[in-house]
Design a protein around this motif. Structure first.
Motif, PDB file in Angstrom:
ATOM      1  N   THR A 249      13.432  -3.169  -8.442  1.00  0.00           N
ATOM      2  CA  THR A 249      14.479  -2.722  -7.529  1.00  0.00           C
ATOM      3  C   THR A 249      15.582  -2.044  -8.320  1.00  0.00           C
ATOM      4  O   THR A 249      16.104  -2.615  -9.280  1.00  0.00           O
ATOM      5  N   LEU A 250      15.917  -0.838  -7.918  1.00  0.00           N
ATOM      6  CA  LEU A 250      17.026  -0.108  -8.538  1.00  0.00           C
ATOM      7  C   LEU A 250      18.207  -0.198  -7.581  1.00  0.00           C
ATOM      8  O   LEU A 250      18.167   0.380  -6.483  1.00  0.00           O
ATOM      9  N   ARG A 251      19.189  -0.967  -7.958  1.00  0.00           N
ATOM     10  CA  ARG A 251      20.325  -1.248  -7.076  1.00  0.00           C
ATOM     11  C   ARG A 251      20.961   0.040  -6.559  1.00  0.00           C
ATOM     12  O   ARG A 251      21.296   0.945  -7.321  1.00  0.00           O
ATOM     13  N   GLY A 252      21.076   0.112  -5.256  1.00  0.00           N
ATOM     14  CA  GLY A 252      21.689   1.276  -4.623  1.00  0.00           C
ATOM     15  C   GLY A 252      20.786   2.469  -4.506  1.00  0.00           C
ATOM     16  O   GLY A 252      21.181   3.509  -3.967  1.00  0.00           O
ATOM     17  N   VAL A 253      19.543   2.349  -5.008  1.00  0.00           N
ATOM     18  CA  VAL A 253      18.609   3.492  -4.969  1.00  0.00           C
ATOM     19  C   VAL A 253      17.389   3.165  -4.130  1.00  0.00           C
ATOM     20  O   VAL A 253      17.111   3.793  -3.119  1.00  0.00           O
ATOM     21  N   GLY A 254      16.604   2.177  -4.568  1.00  0.00           N
ATOM     22  CA  GLY A 254      15.406   1.843  -3.815  1.00  0.00           C
ATOM     23  C   GLY A 254      14.477   0.933  -4.622  1.00  0.00           C
ATOM     24  O   GLY A 254      14.918   0.177  -5.477  1.00  0.00           O
ATOM     25  N   VAL A 255      13.184   1.036  -4.347  1.00  0.00           N
ATOM     26  CA  VAL A 255      12.174   0.160  -4.932  1.00  0.00           C
ATOM     27  C   VAL A 255      11.080   1.001  -5.560  1.00  0.00           C
ATOM     28  O   VAL A 255      10.709   2.062  -5.041  1.00  0.00           O
ATOM     29  N   LYS A 256      10.508   0.489  -6.654  1.00  0.00           N
ATOM     30  CA  LYS A 256       9.438   1.205  -7.345  1.00  0.00           C
ATOM     31  C   LYS A 256       8.335   0.225  -7.693  1.00  0.00           C
ATOM     32  O   LYS A 256       8.590  -0.889  -8.177  1.00  0.00           O
ATOM     33  N   LEU A 257       7.072   0.628  -7.454  1.00  0.00           N
ATOM     34  CA  LEU A 257       5.925  -0.148  -7.872  1.00  0.00           C
ATOM     35  C   LEU A 257       5.334   0.513  -9.104  1.00  0.00           C
ATOM     36  O   LEU A 257       4.975   1.689  -9.081  1.00  0.00           O
ATOM     37  N   GLU A 258       5.255  -0.245 -10.198  1.00  0.00           N
ATOM     38  CA  GLU A 258       4.758   0.339 -11.434  1.00  0.00           C
ATOM     39  C   GLU A 258       3.979  -0.686 -12.245  1.00  0.00           C
ATOM     40  O   GLU A 258       4.101  -1.912 -12.016  1.00  0.00           O
ATOM     41  N   SER A 259       3.185  -0.224 -13.183  1.00  0.00           N
ATOM     42  CA  SER A 259       2.420  -1.111 -14.040  1.00  0.00           C
ATOM     43  C   SER A 259       3.354  -1.909 -14.933  1.00  0.00           C
ATOM     44  O   SER A 259       4.396  -1.396 -15.374  1.00  0.00           O
ATOM     45  N   PRO A 260       2.995  -3.167 -15.224  1.00  0.00           N
ATOM     46  CA  PRO A 260       3.830  -3.958 -16.126  1.00  0.00           C
ATOM     47  C   PRO A 260       3.879  -3.315 -17.509  1.00  0.00           C
ATOM     48  O   PRO A 260       2.935  -2.650 -17.936  1.00  0.00           O
ATOM     49  N   LEU A 261       4.989  -3.507 -18.184  1.00  0.00           N
ATOM     50  CA  LEU A 261       5.136  -2.963 -19.521  1.00  0.00           C
ATOM     51  C   LEU A 261       4.311  -3.750 -20.509  1.00  0.00           C
ATOM     52  O   LEU A 261       4.074  -4.926 -20.337  1.00  0.00           O
TER      53      LEU A 261
ATOM     54  N   THR B  57      13.202   4.962  -1.359  1.00  0.00           N
ATOM     55  CA  THR B  57      14.460   4.461  -0.818  1.00  0.00           C
ATOM     56  C   THR B  57      14.210   3.475   0.319  1.00  0.00           C
ATOM     57  O   THR B  57      13.145   3.478   0.957  1.00  0.00           O
ATOM     58  N   ARG B  58      15.200   2.636   0.552  1.00  0.00           N
ATOM     59  CA  ARG B  58      15.089   1.682   1.655  1.00  0.00           C
ATOM     60  C   ARG B  58      14.998   2.402   2.998  1.00  0.00           C
ATOM     61  O   ARG B  58      14.293   1.958   3.908  1.00  0.00           O
ATOM     62  N   LYS B  59      15.700   3.504   3.122  1.00  0.00           N
ATOM     63  CA  LYS B  59      15.645   4.277   4.364  1.00  0.00           C
ATOM     64  C   LYS B  59      14.228   4.773   4.615  1.00  0.00           C
ATOM     65  O   LYS B  59      13.741   4.747   5.748  1.00  0.00           O
ATOM     66  N   GLU B  60      13.552   5.206   3.552  1.00  0.00           N
ATOM     67  CA  GLU B  60      12.180   5.685   3.708  1.00  0.00           C
ATOM     68  C   GLU B  60      11.239   4.532   4.049  1.00  0.00           C
ATOM     69  O   GLU B  60      10.315   4.705   4.853  1.00  0.00           O
ATOM     70  N   LEU B  61      11.463   3.372   3.448  1.00  0.00           N
ATOM     71  CA  LEU B  61      10.633   2.216   3.775  1.00  0.00           C
ATOM     72  C   LEU B  61      10.769   1.850   5.249  1.00  0.00           C
ATOM     73  O   LEU B  61       9.778   1.568   5.928  1.00  0.00           O
ATOM     74  N   LEU B  62      11.999   1.853   5.748  1.00  0.00           N
ATOM     75  CA  LEU B  62      12.211   1.548   7.167  1.00  0.00           C
ATOM     76  C   LEU B  62      11.496   2.561   8.057  1.00  0.00           C
ATOM     77  O   LEU B  62      10.877   2.209   9.062  1.00  0.00           O
ATOM     78  N   ALA B  63      11.572   3.839   7.669  1.00  0.00           N
ATOM     79  CA  ALA B  63      10.986   4.895   8.489  1.00  0.00           C
ATOM     80  C   ALA B  63       9.464   4.903   8.426  1.00  0.00           C
ATOM     81  O   ALA B  63       8.790   5.092   9.442  1.00  0.00           O
TER      82      ALA B  63
ATOM     83  N   ALA C 279       0.827  -1.209   0.000  1.00  0.00           N
ATOM     84  CA  ALA C 279       0.000   0.000   0.000  1.00  0.00           C
ATOM     85  C   ALA C 279       0.863   1.262   0.000  1.00  0.00           C
ATOM     86  O   ALA C 279       0.546   2.244  -0.682  1.00  0.00           O
ATOM     87  N   PHE C 280       1.958   1.243   0.751  1.00  0.00           N
ATOM     88  CA  PHE C 280       2.827   2.416   0.791  1.00  0.00           C
ATOM     89  C   PHE C 280       3.468   2.665  -0.566  1.00  0.00           C
ATOM     90  O   PHE C 280       3.516   3.796  -1.049  1.00  0.00           O
ATOM     91  N   LEU C 281       3.950   1.595  -1.199  1.00  0.00           N
ATOM     92  CA  LEU C 281       4.566   1.746  -2.518  1.00  0.00           C
ATOM     93  C   LEU C 281       3.540   2.204  -3.555  1.00  0.00           C
ATOM     94  O   LEU C 281       3.856   3.012  -4.438  1.00  0.00           O
ATOM     95  N   ALA C 282       2.314   1.702  -3.443  1.00  0.00           N
ATOM     96  CA  ALA C 282       1.273   2.098  -4.388  1.00  0.00           C
ATOM     97  C   ALA C 282       0.908   3.562  -4.247  1.00  0.00           C
ATOM     98  O   ALA C 282       0.525   4.225  -5.218  1.00  0.00           O
ATOM     99  N   GLY C 283       1.020   4.091  -3.035  1.00  0.00           N
ATOM    100  CA  GLY C 283       0.674   5.490  -2.796  1.00  0.00           C
ATOM    101  C   GLY C 283       1.819   6.452  -3.025  1.00  0.00           C
ATOM    102  O   GLY C 283       1.642   7.669  -2.861  1.00  0.00           O
ATOM    103  N   ARG C 284       2.987   5.922  -3.394  1.00  0.00           N
ATOM    104  CA  ARG C 284       4.151   6.765  -3.611  1.00  0.00           C
ATOM    105  C   ARG C 284       4.710   6.526  -5.004  1.00  0.00           C
ATOM    106  O   ARG C 284       5.503   5.623  -5.206  1.00  0.00           O
ATOM    107  N   PRO C 285       4.286   7.305  -5.994  1.00  0.00           N
ATOM    108  CA  PRO C 285       4.839   7.131  -7.340  1.00  0.00           C
ATOM    109  C   PRO C 285       6.340   7.424  -7.343  1.00  0.00           C
ATOM    110  O   PRO C 285       6.826   8.272  -6.595  1.00  0.00           O
ATOM    111  N   GLY C 286       7.057   6.702  -8.178  1.00  0.00           N
ATOM    112  CA  GLY C 286       8.493   6.900  -8.238  1.00  0.00           C
ATOM    113  C   GLY C 286       9.223   5.938  -7.330  1.00  0.00           C
ATOM    114  O   GLY C 286       8.643   5.050  -6.706  1.00  0.00           O
ATOM    115  N   VAL C 287      10.517   6.125  -7.233  1.00  0.00           N
ATOM    116  CA  VAL C 287      11.372   5.235  -6.455  1.00  0.00           C
ATOM    117  C   VAL C 287      11.327   5.616  -4.977  1.00  0.00           C
ATOM    118  O   VAL C 287      11.424   6.789  -4.625  1.00  0.00           O
TER     119      VAL C 287
END
Length: 228
Positions: free
Chosen positions: A216-228, A174-180, A164-172
């Motif tokens: 997953t973007l290595r060294g950056v974070g995670v993104k939820l997006e529609s399949p191509l 970060t892991r730090k933000e996910l933890l927080a 739900a958090f990833l769905a509500g946050r367009p874009g990448v």
């Protein structure tokens, strides 16, 4: 202050936990068996359960599943076991967090505070967002339900929060933000995030090597997006 049930058969460990939790102004009840724990959660309302795995009558992992059949009370596993496969299984079975023995009272206090913040955040009375849609995914924050292409997903509480958090946050994100924001922790082990992402991917029918929704973007974070 919180109402805490301690499930621990070692009387010395149980006494130490009771003393620490009481000193922290929590109201504490304690039992030494899984059967007693199930009886307690059936008759009393707790804010948190601290569950040992090595119980004399029933393994704590089985007790966790039975507790989850009765209540959604947050559960912190306290265990001497550090096998990654078992930890993953416990998290998937509904544990909210785990601590590996021996642990300090400061570490326990921090984990308790984080779990209670997450639990209480759901009852603040804030207006929930509408159903979130990403491709074939539909996430309903109010009912805490998610579906993929019209088929309901069987998600643990943490998996749903993460999705739900990833769905509500367009874009990448970060892991730090996910933890927080999802784990309510200022710092932590990336393994915790990786474990939940792995199980979430399986339920979405994908893998890290062949992602559809979770990228997953290595060294950056995670993104939820529609399949191509």
């Amino acid at each position: 202050m919180a109402s805490v049930l301690v499930v621990e058969d070692d009387r010395f460990v149980r006494s130490a936990l009771i003393r620490h939790l009481t000193d922290a102004s929590h109201v504490v009840r304690s039992v030494g068996t899984a059967l007693e724990a199930l009886r307690e959660v059936s008759h009393f309302r707790f804010d948190l359960v601290i569950l040992d795995l090595a119980l004399p009558d029933l393994d704590g992992s089985k007790a966790l599943k039975m507790i989850r059949g009765i209540t959604d009370v947050p559960v912190i596993i306290a265990t001497a076991r550090d096998d990654e496969t078992e930890i993953v299984r416990l998290l998937n079975d509904g544990a909210d967090d785990y601590l590996t023995k021996p642990f300090s009272v400061e570490h326990l206090s921090a984990r308790i505070a984080a779990v209670l913040r997450r639990s209480r955040a759901g009852g603040t009375g804030a207006v929930p967002p509408p159903v979130l849609r990403v491709g074939g995914l539909a996430i309903d924050p109010l009912r805490r339900q998610a579906a993929l292409d019209g088929v309901a997903l069987d998600l643990t509480r943490r998996e749903f929060d993460l999705l739900a958090f990833l769905a509500g946050r367009p874009g990448v994100v970060t892991r730090k933000e996910l933890l927080a924001r999802v784990w309510q922790q200022p710092y932590g082990d990336d393994q915790t995030i990786d474990v939940h992402l792995s199980w979430l991917r399986r339920k979405l029918g994908e893998s890290a090597a062949a992602p559809r929704y979770l990228r997953t973007l290595r060294g950056v974070g995670v993104k939820l997006e529609s399949p191509l």
